[in-house]
Design a protein around this motif. Structure first.
Motif, PDB file in Angstrom:
ATOM      1  N   GLN A  88       0.844  -1.186   0.000  1.00 36.06           N
ATOM      2  CA  GLN A  88       0.000   0.000   0.000  1.00 36.06           C
ATOM      3  C   GLN A  88       0.881   1.239   0.000  1.00 36.06           C
ATOM      4  O   GLN A  88       1.873   1.306   0.719  1.00 36.06           O
ATOM      5  CB  GLN A  88      -0.882  -0.023   1.246  1.00 36.06           C
ATOM      6  CG  GLN A  88      -1.703   1.228   1.466  1.00 36.06           C
ATOM      7  CD  GLN A  88      -2.500   1.105   2.733  1.00 36.06           C
ATOM      8  OE1 GLN A  88      -3.531   0.465   2.750  1.00 36.06           O
ATOM      9  NE2 GLN A  88      -1.998   1.705   3.810  1.00 36.06           N
ATOM     10  N   SER A  90       0.715   5.325   0.597  1.00 36.93           N
ATOM     11  CA  SER A  90      -0.168   6.348   1.152  1.00 36.93           C
ATOM     12  C   SER A  90       0.628   7.471   1.808  1.00 36.93           C
ATOM     13  O   SER A  90       1.779   7.282   2.200  1.00 36.93           O
ATOM     14  CB  SER A  90      -1.115   5.739   2.186  1.00 36.93           C
ATOM     15  OG  SER A  90      -0.410   5.334   3.341  1.00 36.93           O
ATOM     16  N   SER A  93       1.586   6.634   5.469  1.00 37.30           N
ATOM     17  CA  SER A  93       2.817   5.867   5.715  1.00 37.30           C
ATOM     18  C   SER A  93       4.075   6.721   5.642  1.00 37.30           C
ATOM     19  O   SER A  93       5.173   6.218   5.859  1.00 37.30           O
ATOM     20  CB  SER A  93       2.921   4.718   4.709  1.00 37.30           C
ATOM     21  OG  SER A  93       1.926   3.762   4.959  1.00 37.30           O
ATOM     22  N   GLU A  96       5.976   8.071  11.002  1.00 37.50           N
ATOM     23  CA  GLU A  96       5.795   7.031  12.018  1.00 37.50           C
ATOM     24  C   GLU A  96       4.423   7.167  12.660  1.00 37.50           C
ATOM     25  O   GLU A  96       3.755   6.178  12.934  1.00 37.50           O
ATOM     26  CB  GLU A  96       6.867   7.199  13.096  1.00 37.50           C
ATOM     27  CG  GLU A  96       7.855   6.104  13.369  1.00 37.50           C
ATOM     28  CD  GLU A  96       7.712   4.781  12.669  1.00 37.50           C
ATOM     29  OE1 GLU A  96       6.985   3.909  13.199  1.00 37.50           O
ATOM     30  OE2 GLU A  96       8.328   4.566  11.635  1.00 37.50           O
ATOM     31  N   ARG A  99       1.572   5.524  10.635  1.00 39.62           N
ATOM     32  CA  ARG A  99       1.614   4.080  10.347  1.00 39.62           C
ATOM     33  C   ARG A  99       0.383   3.333  10.869  1.00 39.62           C
ATOM     34  O   ARG A  99      -0.115   2.422  10.231  1.00 39.62           O
ATOM     35  CB  ARG A  99       2.881   3.439  10.932  1.00 39.62           C
ATOM     36  CG  ARG A  99       4.160   3.817  10.225  1.00 39.62           C
ATOM     37  CD  ARG A  99       4.261   3.022   8.958  1.00 39.62           C
ATOM     38  NE  ARG A  99       5.445   3.402   8.214  1.00 39.62           N
ATOM     39  CZ  ARG A  99       6.105   2.574   7.459  1.00 39.62           C
ATOM     40  NH1 ARG A  99       5.736   1.322   7.353  1.00 39.62           N
ATOM     41  NH2 ARG A  99       7.146   2.989   6.774  1.00 39.62           N
ATOM     42  N   ALA A 102      -2.361   3.967   8.460  1.00 39.47           N
ATOM     43  CA  ALA A 102      -2.103   3.192   7.234  1.00 39.47           C
ATOM     44  C   ALA A 102      -2.442   1.719   7.442  1.00 39.47           C
ATOM     45  O   ALA A 102      -3.043   1.083   6.576  1.00 39.47           O
ATOM     46  CB  ALA A 102      -0.644   3.350   6.812  1.00 39.47           C
ATOM     47  N   ALA A 103      -2.089   1.180   8.597  1.00 44.25           N
ATOM     48  CA  ALA A 103      -2.407  -0.215   8.908  1.00 44.25           C
ATOM     49  C   ALA A 103      -3.923  -0.422   8.982  1.00 44.25           C
ATOM     50  O   ALA A 103      -4.433  -1.474   8.576  1.00 44.25           O
ATOM     51  CB  ALA A 103      -1.745  -0.636  10.215  1.00 44.25           C
ATOM     52  N   LEU A 122       3.925  -1.338   3.713  1.00 41.47           N
ATOM     53  CA  LEU A 122       3.342   0.007   3.776  1.00 41.47           C
ATOM     54  C   LEU A 122       4.410   1.020   3.388  1.00 41.47           C
ATOM     55  O   LEU A 122       5.451   1.099   4.051  1.00 41.47           O
ATOM     56  CB  LEU A 122       2.837   0.306   5.188  1.00 41.47           C
ATOM     57  CG  LEU A 122       1.830  -0.674   5.780  1.00 41.47           C
ATOM     58  CD1 LEU A 122       1.528  -0.331   7.232  1.00 41.47           C
ATOM     59  CD2 LEU A 122       0.565  -0.700   4.963  1.00 41.47           C
ATOM     60  N   GLY A 124       5.429   5.101   2.018  1.00 39.37           N
ATOM     61  CA  GLY A 124       5.035   6.491   1.838  1.00 39.37           C
ATOM     62  C   GLY A 124       4.858   6.786   0.362  1.00 39.37           C
ATOM     63  O   GLY A 124       5.531   6.210  -0.486  1.00 39.37           O
ATOM     64  N   THR A 160       8.562   7.937  -0.550  1.00 40.98           N
ATOM     65  CA  THR A 160       8.836   6.505  -0.657  1.00 40.98           C
ATOM     66  C   THR A 160      10.276   6.205  -0.266  1.00 40.98           C
ATOM     67  O   THR A 160      11.206   6.821  -0.783  1.00 40.98           O
ATOM     68  CB  THR A 160       8.574   6.015  -2.097  1.00 40.98           C
ATOM     69  OG1 THR A 160       7.248   6.389  -2.475  1.00 40.98           O
ATOM     70  CG2 THR A 160       8.737   4.512  -2.189  1.00 40.98           C
TER      71      THR A 160
END
Length: 193
Positions: A88, A90, A93, A96, A99, A102-103, A122, A124, A160
């Protein structure tokens, strides 16, 4: 050598870039890899004859692409019989603190589709202000100021972590190789010779 399918959905292209990077790592390990955008790919993908499948999606307004939901729901039984992974991309992400959010997106996806991937990554995403229309650019800058107060919102930003993407791809490859009984790259298949 094993065959991998990397099927993804993308909004502005960052998930496509992550999918291509993952595919490159898998190919470098000697695997045959097919990378397909779920919104453009053929509806007759031969998922059944593929050894392992990775599915990727980005998050927009707390949701993943419909094409990814359709792909997973259509092939859920086949996916359950193979080594699989979900990745994923996002903005959540990117930090910190995000997260957990995102989860939660992944958990919602798993609950809605009924698919339980073996591995989850996960990553970024990116903010591509230069590609947004006026209204989207304005909204995204406000979101970025709130979530990422230290970031410069006057220019495109990529969050990322490519080393993390590479490590995820290598982990998925190693997991699939183990489950499929395929020798990892560089190993001697018959050490007695």
């Amino acid at each position: 050598m094993s065959s991998f399918l990397v099927c993804y959905g993308t909004g502005e292209g960052q998930t496509a870039a992550v999918a291509e990077r993952i595919s490159s790592v898998l190919a470098d390990r000697g695997h045959d890899v097919r990378t397909v955008d779920a919104s453009e790919g053929p509806s007759d993908l031969d998922v059944e004859s593929t050894d392992a499948v990775l599915v990727g999606a980005s998050v927009h307004r707390t949701k993943h692409q419909r094409a990814i939901h359709r792909f997973v729901e259509t092939h859920r039984d086949v996916l359950a019989s193979k080594p699989t992974a979900f990745f994923q991309v996002s903005l959540a992400s990117a930090t910190e603190e995000g997260r957990e959010e995102a989860a939660a997106y992944v958990q919602t996806f798993v609950e809605k589709t009924g698919w339980h991937p073996d591995r989850i990554g996960l990553f970024g995403g990116a903010l591509r202000y230069s590609e947004y229309g006026f209204l989207t650019r304005l909204v995204m800058k406000q979101i970025a100021k709130r979530r990422l107060p230290d970031e410069d919102v006057s220019t495109d930003v990529e969050f990322t972590d490519w080393d993390e993407v590479d490590a995820f791809a290598a982990d998925v490859a190693a997991f699939a190789e183990g489950r499929l009984g395929v020798a990892p790259p560089g190993s001697d298949p018959d050490p007695g010779t």
